[in-house]
Design a protein around this motif. Sequence first.
Motif, PDB file in Angstrom:
ATOM      1  N   LYS A 156      37.766  19.003  55.107  1.00 17.27           N
ATOM      2  CA  LYS A 156      38.641  19.804  55.976  1.00 17.27           C
ATOM      3  C   LYS A 156      40.098  19.508  55.678  1.00 17.27           C
ATOM      4  CE  LYS A 156      39.674  20.718  60.857  1.00 17.27           C
ATOM      5  NZ  LYS A 156      39.369  20.375  62.269  1.00 17.27           N
ATOM      6  N   ILE A 157      40.925  20.544  55.772  1.00 14.87           N
ATOM      7  CA  ILE A 157      42.377  20.384  55.653  1.00 14.87           C
ATOM      8  C   ILE A 157      42.970  20.610  57.036  1.00 14.87           C
ATOM      9  CG2 ILE A 157      44.488  21.183  54.528  1.00 14.87           C
ATOM     10  CD1 ILE A 157      42.803  22.160  52.227  1.00 14.87           C
ATOM     11  N   ASN A 158      43.550  19.567  57.592  1.00 16.47           N
ATOM     12  CA  ASN A 158      44.071  19.619  58.956  1.00 16.47           C
ATOM     13  C   ASN A 158      45.497  20.155  59.004  1.00 16.47           C
ATOM     14  OD1 ASN A 158      41.715  18.344  60.265  1.00 16.47           O
ATOM     15  ND2 ASN A 158      42.346  16.532  59.105  1.00 16.47           N
ATOM     16  N   LYS A 159      45.931  20.433  60.187  1.00 16.62           N
ATOM     17  CA  LYS A 159      47.254  21.005  60.409  1.00 16.62           C
ATOM     18  C   LYS A 159      48.373  20.092  59.938  1.00 16.62           C
ATOM     19  CE  LYS A 159      50.235  22.629  64.171  1.00 16.62           C
ATOM     20  NZ  LYS A 159      50.324  22.905  65.626  1.00 16.62           N
ATOM     21  N   GLU A 180      36.659  24.158  55.703  1.00 20.18           N
ATOM     22  CA  GLU A 180      37.496  24.547  56.845  1.00 20.18           C
ATOM     23  C   GLU A 180      38.950  24.185  56.575  1.00 20.18           C
ATOM     24  OE1 GLU A 180      37.792  23.710  61.685  1.00 20.18           O
ATOM     25  OE2 GLU A 180      36.169  22.835  60.490  1.00 20.18           O
ATOM     26  N   ILE A 181      39.842  25.140  56.851  1.00 20.25           N
ATOM     27  CA  ILE A 181      41.284  24.930  56.666  1.00 20.25           C
ATOM     28  C   ILE A 181      41.996  25.387  57.932  1.00 20.25           C
ATOM     29  CG2 ILE A 181      43.309  25.419  55.247  1.00 20.25           C
ATOM     30  CD1 ILE A 181      41.462  26.158  52.970  1.00 20.25           C
ATOM     31  N   ASP A 182      42.812  24.529  58.492  1.00 16.18           N
ATOM     32  CA  ASP A 182      43.570  24.898  59.681  1.00 16.18           C
ATOM     33  C   ASP A 182      44.522  26.047  59.365  1.00 16.18           C
ATOM     34  OD1 ASP A 182      46.080  24.502  61.605  1.00 16.18           O
ATOM     35  OD2 ASP A 182      44.341  23.537  62.560  1.00 16.18           O
ATOM     36  N   GLU A 183      44.731  26.891  60.330  1.00 15.81           N
ATOM     37  CA  GLU A 183      45.546  28.094  60.125  1.00 15.81           C
ATOM     38  C   GLU A 183      46.980  27.769  59.710  1.00 15.81           C
ATOM     39  OE1 GLU A 183      46.236  32.075  59.755  1.00 15.81           O
ATOM     40  OE2 GLU A 183      44.327  31.060  60.104  1.00 15.81           O
ATOM     41  N   ASP A 184      47.506  26.631  60.136  1.00 12.26           N
ATOM     42  CA  ASP A 184      48.889  26.257  59.816  1.00 12.26           C
ATOM     43  C   ASP A 184      48.976  25.159  58.754  1.00 12.26           C
ATOM     44  OD1 ASP A 184      49.960  28.049  61.672  1.00 12.26           O
ATOM     45  OD2 ASP A 184      49.747  26.607  63.311  1.00 12.26           O
ATOM     46  N   ILE A 202      35.003  27.280  50.720  1.00 12.49           N
ATOM     47  CA  ILE A 202      35.906  27.975  51.646  1.00 12.49           C
ATOM     48  C   ILE A 202      35.379  29.381  51.947  1.00 12.49           C
ATOM     49  CG2 ILE A 202      38.262  28.805  51.976  1.00 12.49           C
ATOM     50  CD1 ILE A 202      39.128  26.600  49.990  1.00 12.49           C
ATOM     51  N   ARG A 203      35.290  29.704  53.220  1.00 13.81           N
ATOM     52  CA  ARG A 203      34.826  31.023  53.644  1.00 13.81           C
ATOM     53  C   ARG A 203      35.964  31.918  54.122  1.00 13.81           C
ATOM     54  NH1 ARG A 203      29.331  31.393  54.158  1.00 13.81           N
ATOM     55  NH2 ARG A 203      28.159  29.421  54.084  1.00 13.81           N
TER      56      ARG A 203
END
Length: 321
Positions: A156-159, A180-184, A202-203
């Motif tokens: 995961k890539i966090n904000k 999962e990748i945070d929107e920001d 990545i989806r």
Amino acid sequence: MNILASLILGLVFFDAAVTAPTPDSINYDSETYGATLEDFDNLYNYENIPIEQAESEIATMMPSGNSELLTLPPKPEETQEEEEEESTPRLIDGSSPQEPEFTGVLGPHTNEDFPTCLLCTCISTTVYCDDHELDAIPPLPKNTAYFYSRFNRIKKINKNDFASLNDLKRIDLTSNLISEIDEDAFRKLPQLRELVLRDNKIRQLPELPTTLTFIDISNNRLGRKGIKQEAFKDMYDLHHLYLTDNNLDHIPLPLPENLRALHLQNNNILEMHEDTFCNVKNVTYIRKALEDIRLDGNPINLSKTPQAYMCLPRLPIGSLV
């Protein structure tokens, strides 16, 4: 006769010895130069001298011919302190290893309590964390411009993974487990130019900065809703867009005017419109920059839409049947 002659000769020598002048005494600048051994016993008799005077007498006597003063040795306490200071190791930036935080070239601490530049490799403004079995983005130095963390286990890539990294220009996270990748996560990076996320899970893509010039998200799981509408519209400097080996069923439009290469091989694209690349309202329009279009491996027949390529310098590569 012989006896008389010897007697007369002896008297002559005796008279000469008596009448000879006495030589002047030589002064050796010492009162005790002509003293005998018996005189020294009386001269240096220390039995009746007080202890204080005896110590003073001994301390003030110096061997003749030696005018250099001897330096007293340092006090034991000072010597011990100096040895302790010299034996204390120092790090590259001058800090002590007992200090709780690493600074300077070592960078911030990771979750394993190691500084990033000790766990990874930092060269100038580039950080290499390839193949270190990382499961998260490590804290990066503030001046990081190029970050490589390929062949790890990041999910995961966090904000806040790239927060405040205003000099960051390239991110390469090839071959991880990112789903999962945070929107920001990327949106607030003002200098980001290149983003490489190929070979992950990545989806859906988050919002991307408009400063990007190179995007590679090949071999992921992007589907119908994986890319936002007009996601690349305002990326005026985008030159290369690689979206091969995904599950896309359409070409993401509109495409930036300066785009040079568009790779969409091995997707599920079924159709193309006449205005996908060209401007149907302007027959004189020529799209000079876009010279590399790959659509091979898609279930689309390029021969059905010949008008869609009239403005291109080269025909797309793909199936014509």
